[in-house]
Design a protein around this motif. Structure first.
Motif, short mmCIF file in Angstrom:
data_model
loop_
_atom_site.label_atom_id
_atom_site.label_comp_id
_atom_site.label_asym_id
_atom_site.label_seq_id
_atom_site.Cartn_x
_atom_site.Cartn_y
_atom_site.Cartn_z
N TYR A 4 24.42 -2.47 60.19
CA TYR A 4 23.81 -1.15 60.38
C TYR A 4 22.31 -1.28 60.17
CZ TYR A 4 28.54 0.66 59.66
OH TYR A 4 29.87 0.91 59.75
N PHE A 5 21.55 -0.64 61.02
CA PHE A 5 20.11 -0.56 60.80
C PHE A 5 19.56 0.58 61.63
CE2 PHE A 5 20.71 -3.43 64.30
CZ PHE A 5 19.69 -3.13 65.19
N THR A 6 18.35 0.98 61.28
CA THR A 6 17.70 2.11 61.93
C THR A 6 16.36 1.68 62.49
OG1 THR A 6 18.73 3.64 60.35
CG2 THR A 6 16.80 4.44 61.54
N LEU A 7 16.10 2.11 63.69
CA LEU A 7 14.78 1.95 64.30
C LEU A 7 14.17 3.35 64.38
CD1 LEU A 7 15.61 -0.46 67.27
CD2 LEU A 7 14.81 -1.06 64.98
N LYS A 8 13.01 3.53 63.78
CA LYS A 8 12.38 4.85 63.76
C LYS A 8 11.21 4.89 64.74
CE LYS A 8 13.79 5.95 59.15
NZ LYS A 8 13.48 6.65 57.94
N GLY A 9 11.13 5.98 65.45
CA GLY A 9 10.04 6.17 66.39
C GLY A 9 10.56 6.54 67.76
N LYS A 10 9.64 6.81 68.64
CA LYS A 10 9.98 7.19 70.01
C LYS A 10 10.61 6.02 70.73
CE LYS A 10 8.02 8.63 74.36
NZ LYS A 10 6.84 8.70 75.19
N VAL A 11 11.73 6.27 71.39
CA VAL A 11 12.37 5.24 72.22
C VAL A 11 11.95 5.51 73.66
CG1 VAL A 11 14.54 4.23 73.00
CG2 VAL A 11 14.34 5.07 70.65
N PRO A 12 11.10 4.66 74.19
CA PRO A 12 10.61 4.89 75.55
C PRO A 12 11.66 4.54 76.60
CG PRO A 12 9.76 2.82 74.75
CD PRO A 12 10.53 3.44 73.61
N SER A 13 11.54 5.16 77.73
CA SER A 13 12.39 4.84 78.87
C SER A 13 11.62 3.88 79.76
CB SER A 13 12.75 6.10 79.64
OG SER A 13 13.33 5.76 80.87
N LYS A 14 12.05 2.63 79.80
CA LYS A 14 11.36 1.65 80.63
C LYS A 14 11.44 2.04 82.11
CE LYS A 14 12.25 -2.63 79.81
NZ LYS A 14 12.88 -3.90 79.47
N LYS A 15 12.56 2.61 82.49
CA LYS A 15 12.76 2.94 83.90
C LYS A 15 11.82 4.04 84.38
CE LYS A 15 17.65 1.82 83.62
NZ LYS A 15 19.00 2.35 83.66
N PRO A 67 14.26 15.41 68.76
CA PRO A 67 13.90 16.82 68.55
C PRO A 67 14.50 17.68 69.66
CG PRO A 67 11.98 15.54 69.25
CD PRO A 67 13.11 14.58 69.06
N ALA A 68 14.65 18.96 69.35
CA ALA A 68 15.28 19.90 70.28
C ALA A 68 14.61 19.87 71.65
CB ALA A 68 15.26 21.31 69.71
N LYS A 69 13.29 19.70 71.70
CA LYS A 69 12.59 19.71 72.99
C LYS A 69 12.93 18.49 73.84
CE LYS A 69 8.39 17.47 71.41
NZ LYS A 69 6.95 17.50 71.31
N SER A 70 13.51 17.46 73.23
CA SER A 70 13.84 16.23 73.97
C SER A 70 15.33 16.08 74.25
CB SER A 70 13.36 15.01 73.18
OG SER A 70 11.97 15.03 73.05
N LEU A 71 16.09 17.13 74.03
CA LEU A 71 17.54 17.03 74.22
C LEU A 71 17.92 16.75 75.68
CD1 LEU A 71 18.89 19.80 71.83
CD2 LEU A 71 19.01 17.32 71.55
N GLY A 72 17.03 17.00 76.59
CA GLY A 72 17.31 16.73 78.01
C GLY A 72 16.96 15.31 78.42
N SER A 73 16.49 14.48 77.47
CA SER A 73 16.10 13.12 77.84
C SER A 73 17.35 12.28 78.17
CB SER A 73 15.29 12.46 76.73
OG SER A 73 16.03 12.39 75.54
N ASP A 74 17.15 11.26 78.96
CA ASP A 74 18.24 10.43 79.46
C ASP A 74 18.69 9.41 78.41
OD1 ASP A 74 19.81 8.48 80.76
OD2 ASP A 74 18.85 8.92 82.67
N LYS A 75 19.89 9.57 77.91
CA LYS A 75 20.38 8.68 76.85
C LYS A 75 20.62 7.26 77.36
CE LYS A 75 25.12 10.10 77.46
NZ LYS A 75 26.15 11.01 77.05
N ASN A 76 20.98 7.10 78.62
CA ASN A 76 21.21 5.76 79.15
C ASN A 76 19.91 4.95 79.21
OD1 ASN A 76 23.96 6.13 79.50
ND2 ASN A 76 23.68 7.07 81.50
N ASN A 77 18.80 5.62 79.53
CA ASN A 77 17.52 4.92 79.53
C ASN A 77 17.14 4.49 78.12
OD1 ASN A 77 17.28 5.26 82.28
ND2 ASN A 77 15.85 6.96 82.15
#
Length: 106
Positions: A4-15, A67-77
């Protein structure tokens, strides 16, 4: 073995971070320069004891707190970006089906 581990910060979408070139020819695409910095910041957080494990066919669970404003972001990316980081850190041997065909839960 379970890790188990945590990565903190924005996860960018490379695509979604390819931009058209603005040079004289105007041909081709490039990755936004901030993308590398964001990926490097996440890769730096991979615990040292997990690097070079080169796991084969791991069962992986990803959990993204957004955050709530990012709930529409693509989880697969996001999953693809984190997987690429873990391959680059050699936590996983590779992300092709030959080596990465375990169960993935997002």
């Amino acid at each position: 073995m379970t890790y188990y581990f945590t990565l903190k910060g924005k996860v960018p979408s490379k695509k979604n971070n390819y931009r058209p070139r603005k040079n004289g020819s105007g041909k081709g695409m490039y990755r936004d320069p901030t993308l590398k910095a964001e990926i490097d910041a996440l890769a730096y957080q991979v615990p040292p004891h997990l690097k070079n494990l080169k796991l084969v066919h791991p069962d992986v669970t990803y959990r993204f707190d957004v955050p709530a404003k990012s709930l529409g972001s693509d989880k697969n990316n996001k999953e693809a970006s984190v997987t690429d980081i873990l391959v680059k850190s050699a936590v996983f041997k590779d992300d092709c089906i030959r080596w990465f065909n375990g169960r993935i839960t997002i």
